[in-house]
Design an enzyme around this catalytic site. Structure first.
Site, short mmCIF file in Angstrom:
data_model
loop_
_atom_site.label_atom_id
_atom_site.label_comp_id
_atom_site.label_asym_id
_atom_site.label_seq_id
_atom_site.Cartn_x
_atom_site.Cartn_y
_atom_site.Cartn_z
N GLY A 291 0.85 -1.19 0.00
CA GLY A 291 0.00 0.00 0.00
C GLY A 291 0.88 1.23 0.00
O GLY A 291 2.01 1.21 -0.51
N ILE B 255 2.42 2.68 2.48
CA ILE B 255 3.65 2.52 3.26
C ILE B 255 4.63 1.63 2.50
O ILE B 255 5.83 1.92 2.43
CB ILE B 255 3.33 1.95 4.66
CG1 ILE B 255 2.64 3.03 5.49
CG2 ILE B 255 4.61 1.47 5.36
CD1 ILE B 255 2.20 2.57 6.86
N ARG C 228 -2.75 -7.68 -1.78
CA ARG C 228 -3.93 -8.56 -1.78
C ARG C 228 -4.29 -9.00 -3.19
O ARG C 228 -4.67 -10.15 -3.41
CB ARG C 228 -5.11 -7.82 -1.14
CG ARG C 228 -6.38 -8.63 -1.05
CD ARG C 228 -7.42 -7.88 -0.24
NE ARG C 228 -7.65 -6.54 -0.79
CZ ARG C 228 -8.45 -5.64 -0.22
NH1 ARG C 228 -9.05 -5.93 0.93
NH2 ARG C 228 -8.61 -4.46 -0.77
N ARG D 106 -1.47 -6.18 -9.55
CA ARG D 106 -1.66 -4.97 -10.35
C ARG D 106 -0.30 -4.53 -10.88
O ARG D 106 0.73 -5.11 -10.55
CB ARG D 106 -2.30 -3.86 -9.53
CG ARG D 106 -1.48 -3.35 -8.36
CD ARG D 106 -2.26 -2.29 -7.60
NE ARG D 106 -1.45 -1.64 -6.57
CZ ARG D 106 -1.29 -2.07 -5.33
NH1 ARG D 106 -1.88 -3.21 -4.96
NH2 ARG D 106 -0.55 -1.41 -4.45
N ARG E 220 1.94 -5.32 12.00
CA ARG E 220 1.35 -5.62 13.30
C ARG E 220 1.94 -6.93 13.79
O ARG E 220 2.21 -7.84 12.99
CB ARG E 220 -0.18 -5.72 13.23
CG ARG E 220 -0.89 -4.40 13.04
CD ARG E 220 -0.78 -3.51 14.27
NE ARG E 220 -1.57 -2.29 14.16
CZ ARG E 220 -1.12 -1.14 13.69
NH1 ARG E 220 0.13 -1.05 13.24
NH2 ARG E 220 -1.91 -0.07 13.64
N ASP F 144 9.56 -4.09 14.65
CA ASP F 144 9.04 -2.91 15.34
C ASP F 144 7.75 -3.24 16.06
O ASP F 144 7.29 -2.45 16.89
CB ASP F 144 8.79 -1.77 14.33
CG ASP F 144 8.36 -0.49 15.02
OD1 ASP F 144 9.03 -0.09 16.00
OD2 ASP F 144 7.35 0.11 14.60
N HIS G 256 7.62 -0.46 18.70
CA HIS G 256 6.48 0.04 17.92
C HIS G 256 6.53 1.57 17.80
O HIS G 256 5.63 2.29 18.24
CB HIS G 256 5.15 -0.39 18.54
CG HIS G 256 4.00 -0.33 17.57
ND1 HIS G 256 2.83 -1.04 17.75
CD2 HIS G 256 3.83 0.37 16.41
CE1 HIS G 256 2.00 -0.79 16.75
NE2 HIS G 256 2.58 0.08 15.93
N GLY H 209 7.30 3.05 14.67
CA GLY H 209 7.34 3.37 13.25
C GLY H 209 6.71 4.71 12.92
O GLY H 209 7.21 5.46 12.08
#
Length: 325
Positions: free
Chosen positions: A159, A161, A182, A185, A241, A264, A288, A290
């Site tokens: 995406g 990021i 996902r 493209r 995550r 992270d 965490h 970022g």
């Protein structure tokens, strides 16, 4: 309650920061809005039933984020200040009325998260944690170390990021950058492969970067089978995550010395004292961070001003990732 100037029903906007510090917010009186400040650490600033636009307190955890949601019967929009929305989606599934829009913070965290991703990759490859330890022990740890140059990198989760990470990889003379999302493209930088192609892509990657949202499909995605397909000596970097990675499966690979990791985010998080991941060989852990940098606040404020200007004007909101109903 009705606004005397516009005749429109008044609507509360809950912000996690003082509105006076957000340049460009629409004039409250002219738009029939009332700004309330709630950062999650004090009592509710007003009746949640009057809230129409809820900006979720940043990095306060899902319990605080979701606490007022069941009481927000007039809610029309939820705006997170994080790239991920998994910490509030449970509240949206819990019976909010149809039409509530959930918006993420696309545009806020790309620079900071991509910057940390490169820092983690470079620190891990070039042996920076060992140099820090050597400095403490007054040891001169010279030798040859891996470089990012000539490495093959796989970005899982392409995406905004993921794209920002690739932008920052460009000067480092990587042999190849592969992209996975996902659905397949084509972008200006090249093809993006579907998740279904991961088994074929993993064995060729020297560095695997996870920057995917946490969803039902990505929870536990980096499991034992995923990790076993990575090449010997490869580096796994997780800036998405913690639950995207199966911690137990990762520990097996780290303790065997076959893979390295730069994390992270972890599962569990925060990582508790005594957890084996703290001292596993070949792992670098950051807490965490970022998105929580000096770059966050100015971008977050610009996003809020733009979104609330659209909301007050009755225009479509940006960054809508889910609509209830």
């Amino acid at each position: 309650m009705t606004n005397n100037m516009t005749g429109k029903p008044a609507a509360d906007v809950w912000l996690p920061m003082e509105p006076a510090g957000i340049s460009g917010l629409p004039d409250a009186a002219a738009c029939g809005l009332t700004y309330r400040v709630w950062d999650g650490l004090q009592d509710f600033p007003a009746d949640p039933a009057d809230c129409a636009f809820y900006v979720v307190p940043y990095m306060k955890g899902p319990e605080i984020a979701m606490r007022p949601l069941p009481l927000m019967s007039r809610l029309r929009a939820v705006q997170t200040l994080s790239a991920g929305v998994d910490h509030v989606q449970g509240g949206l599934r819990a019976g909010l009325h149809s039409g509530v829009r959930l918006c993420n913070a696309r545009g806020v965290h790309e620079a900071s998260t991509a910057e940390l991703t490169l820092a983690l990759v470079l620190a891990s490859l070039r042996g920076i944690p060992g140099f820090v330890e050597g400095q403490r022990k007054e040891e001169w740890r010279s030798g040859f170390y891996p470089a990012l140059a000539d490495k093959s990198v796989l970005i899982v989760g392409y995406g905004s990021i993921g794209a920002a990470i690739e932008d920052r990889l460009a000067p480092f003379e990587c042999a190849r950058v592969a992209r996975v999302a996902r659905s397949a493209r084509t972008t200006a930088r090249g093809d993006v492969h579907a998740f279904t192609e991961l088994p074929a892509l993993l064995p060729d990657a020297d560095v695997v970067i996870l920057s995917t949202p946490l969803t039902d499909a990505t929870t536990g995605m980096a499991d034992a089978a995923f990790l076993e397909r990575m090449k010997d000596g490869a580096l796994l970097v997780n800036v998405s995550r913690g639950p995207v990675v199966d911690t137990k499966a990762l520990l097996v690979e780290l303790e065997a010395g076959r893979l390295r990791a730069a994390l992270d985010v972890t599962d569990p998080e925060p990582l508790p004292p005594g957890h084996p991941l703290w001292h596993a060989p070949g792992v670098l852990i950051s807490p965490h961070v970022g998105g929580s940098t000096s770059a966050f606040m100015p971008r977050a404020k610009r996003l809020l001003a733009a979104q609330l200007t659209r909301y007050a004007a009755g225009e479509p909101l940006d960054n809508v990732v889910q609509t209830v109903g």
